[in-house]
Design an enzyme around this catalytic site. Structure first.
Site, PDB file in Angstrom:
ATOM      1  N   GLU A 114       0.818  -1.212   0.000  1.00  0.00           N
ATOM      2  CA  GLU A 114       0.000   0.000   0.000  1.00  0.00           C
ATOM      3  C   GLU A 114       0.851   1.261   0.000  1.00  0.00           C
ATOM      4  O   GLU A 114       0.425   2.306  -0.486  1.00  0.00           O
ATOM      5  CB  GLU A 114      -0.921   0.008   1.237  1.00  0.00           C
TER       6      GLU A 114
ATOM      7  N   HIS B 136       8.122 -27.095  -1.060  1.00  0.00           N
ATOM      8  CA  HIS B 136       7.512 -28.240  -1.733  1.00  0.00           C
ATOM      9  C   HIS B 136       6.330 -27.810  -2.591  1.00  0.00           C
ATOM     10  O   HIS B 136       5.542 -28.642  -3.038  1.00  0.00           O
ATOM     11  CB  HIS B 136       7.089 -29.275  -0.687  1.00  0.00           C
TER      12      HIS B 136
ATOM     13  N   LYS C 289     -14.215   0.261  -3.779  1.00  0.00           N
ATOM     14  CA  LYS C 289     -15.312   0.685  -2.898  1.00  0.00           C
ATOM     15  C   LYS C 289     -16.403   1.375  -3.706  1.00  0.00           C
ATOM     16  O   LYS C 289     -17.584   1.137  -3.499  1.00  0.00           O
ATOM     17  CB  LYS C 289     -14.794   1.662  -1.837  1.00  0.00           C
TER      18      LYS C 289
HETATM   19  O1  PA5 Z   1      -3.259   1.466   5.887  1.00  0.00           O
HETATM   20  C1  PA5 Z   1      -4.382   1.927   5.718  1.00  0.00           C
HETATM   21  O2  PA5 Z   1      -4.599   3.124   5.869  1.00  0.00           O
HETATM   22  C2  PA5 Z   1      -5.549   1.047   5.340  1.00  0.00           C
HETATM   23  O3  PA5 Z   1      -5.181  -0.258   5.131  1.00  0.00           O
HETATM   24  C3  PA5 Z   1      -6.594   1.084   6.446  1.00  0.00           C
HETATM   25  O4  PA5 Z   1      -6.005   0.642   7.637  1.00  0.00           O
HETATM   26  C4  PA5 Z   1      -7.807   0.230   6.113  1.00  0.00           C
HETATM   27  O5  PA5 Z   1      -8.339   0.609   4.882  1.00  0.00           O
HETATM   28  C5  PA5 Z   1      -8.867   0.355   7.204  1.00  0.00           C
HETATM   29  O6  PA5 Z   1      -9.239   1.686   7.362  1.00  0.00           O
HETATM   30  P1  PA5 Z   1     -10.022   2.180   8.626  1.00  0.00           P
HETATM   31  O7  PA5 Z   1      -9.199   1.979   9.835  1.00  0.00           O
HETATM   32  O8  PA5 Z   1     -10.281   3.637   8.352  1.00  0.00           O
HETATM   33  O9  PA5 Z   1     -11.314   1.387   8.708  1.00  0.00           O
END
Ligand code: PA5
Length: 445
Positions: free
Chosen positions: A287, A308, A422
């Protein structure tokens, strides 16, 4: 202290070019330190190990103790992405491999929800809840993420029906933004005990905030040692030097990628307890770096099992990957292979040896074979798998991620691409406000 060894890359790279990338890592190090880079309003994670107070840790312990006094034996931790993986990875690393079967009950069992939309998962989780004494930690920084919101609606209604509204409120803790989001509104209205995810800490860098620390503490693990390990690592990582493990790791992975075309990094472990460290690491690097058409694809294998299955591909398949091996210097339990008079299994050559010695030889043999097969090898070493060393490892990877992403030239702290699915999901679920997108998607089907 975490150590990084790049000897297994030396035959693949030019040493002058490596030096160029160390210099790039130094520039990125300064950008991170001086807070002058993209996303610099999300650098709160850097200082967390120094800022966390004993008082804060005791607040988490007070919740655990209160729930234990109520007889709570199951805590449902609801969250996704960074609001899930940090706690999950630390718990998996620190748990006895067979804790469930041994039914050790020093602390409530913590399970996770809100990290998928599987109806079967939720229904089966409620089967378990039915048999246990239940509490819940709901975590969402934005307070608007669909998966945890759906899970929480179900768990909240269940707790209220079973325990009554007032008691349910005493069994729910919310961790969210200080001011905004649906979860914040709900927590205020329902009077839940709440903790704040700091504005300047993004989800995947939040393991050392209440997001990670509260569930880890409730599950009975040593959050003091976890934070102490992160602080110890932080002190070493703050020093700008060619020996800084974060500089070495960030420089080498970018060099392998940019100059030699290795587009995939596989994080390799030889201990099942580290499987979720890799899941957490994949989110952190995936990310943070995978944007603007750039990035190294983060993958993982669990050895020796995957030797394996994936071993064949890594040894002889298309040459696109390098490996980073998580090396654990010593096991904390001892199992020795004994001599056998009959030796029918022909294993007497191992008599007197520890199983971990065999594991280390498998690791070393694999590293050498993979170098011969054209797969550069880095090694990240930790002394043992305990709270102190895991705290250090997680902080090391976070710090190195900041440097690495700045070398790559991206903002490590945003995740604009996460919104695309989303939008489509909401449109397909007919969420009000998405009518145009619904029509456009339906026309494509
Ligand atoms: O690293 C990030 O920002 C994302 O992976 C969020 O943690 C994830 O989308 C969850 O978001 P939230 O805590 O707002 O529900």
């Amino acid at each position: 202290m975490i150590k990084v060894d790049v000897k297994g890359c030396e035959s693949f790279v030019d040493s002058a070019k490596y030096q160029d990338y160390v210099n790039k890592a130094f520039e990125a190090f300064d950008t991170l330190k001086d807070e002058t880079g993209a996303g610099n309003d999300f650098l709160g994670w850097k200082k967390l190990p120094r800022q966390i107070t004993e008082r804060e840790l005791r607040d988490y312990e007070a919740i655990r103790d209160k729930w234990i006094r109520k007889g709570v034996d199951l805590v449902i931790a609801i969250g996704i992405g960074g609001s899930y993986l940090g706690a999950k990875c630390v718990m998996e690393a620190l748990s006895h491999n067979f804790a469930k079967q041994l039914k050790r009950k020093d602390a409530p069992e913590v399970i996770f929800a809100g990290n998928n939309l599987s109806e079967e998962y939720l229904a089966e989780m409620m089967d378990l809840a039915q048999e246990r004494n239940v509490a819940c930690i709901v975590i969402s920084k934005s307070g608007t993420t669909t998966e945890p919101a759906v899970a929480f609606r179900i768990v909240k209604q269940y707790l209220e029906a079973r325990y009554g509204k007032a008691e349910a409120s005493d069994r729910i803790v919310a961790i969210t933004d200080a001011k905004k989001g649906a979860l914040k509104t709900l927590a205020t209205q329902e009077n839940y005990e709440s903790f704040v995810v700091p504005d300047n800490v993004g989800g995947r860098f939040s393991v050392l905030t209440p997001v990670g620390l509260l569930p880890i503490c409730v599950a009975g693990f040593d959050i003091h040692a976890l934070v102490a390990g992160a602080l110890d690592a932080m002190k070493g990582l703050e020093i700008k030097s060619e020996r800084n493990p974060a500089v070495i790791y960030a420089a080498m992975r970018n060099l392998l990628h940019a100059e030699y075309g290795f587009g995939t990094e596989i994080l390799v472990n030889y201990n099942p307890k580290l499987t979720y460290v890799a899941e957490w690491w994949k989110q952190l690097y995936g990310e943070s770096e995978g944007k603007d058409g750039k990035g190294i694809f983060p993958a993982s294998v669990n050895n020796t099992a995957d030797l394996h299955s994936m071993g064949q591909f890594i040894q002889e398949g298309s040459r696109v990957m390098f490996e980073t091996v998580l090396h654990v210097e010593r096991a904390q339990r001892s199992v020795v292979i004994e001599s056998d008079n009959q030796n029918l299994d022909q294993l007497n050559f191992l008599a007197g040896k520890h199983v971990e010695h065999c594991n280390h030889m498998a690791e070393l043999g694999t590293r050498l074979a993979h170098i011969d097969g054209g797969v550069p090898q880095m090694q990240v070493s930790m002394e043992k798998v305990d709270a102190f060393n895991i705290g250090g490892l997680l902080y090391f990877f976070e710090f190195a991620c900041g440097i690495s992403a700045y070398i790559l030239g991206v903002n490590p702290f945003n995740q604009p691409g996460v919104e695309a699915y989303k939008k489509n999901m909401f449109a397909l679920l007919n969420k009000p406000g998405y009518e145009e997108a619904t029509a456009a998607l339906k026309a494509r089907l």
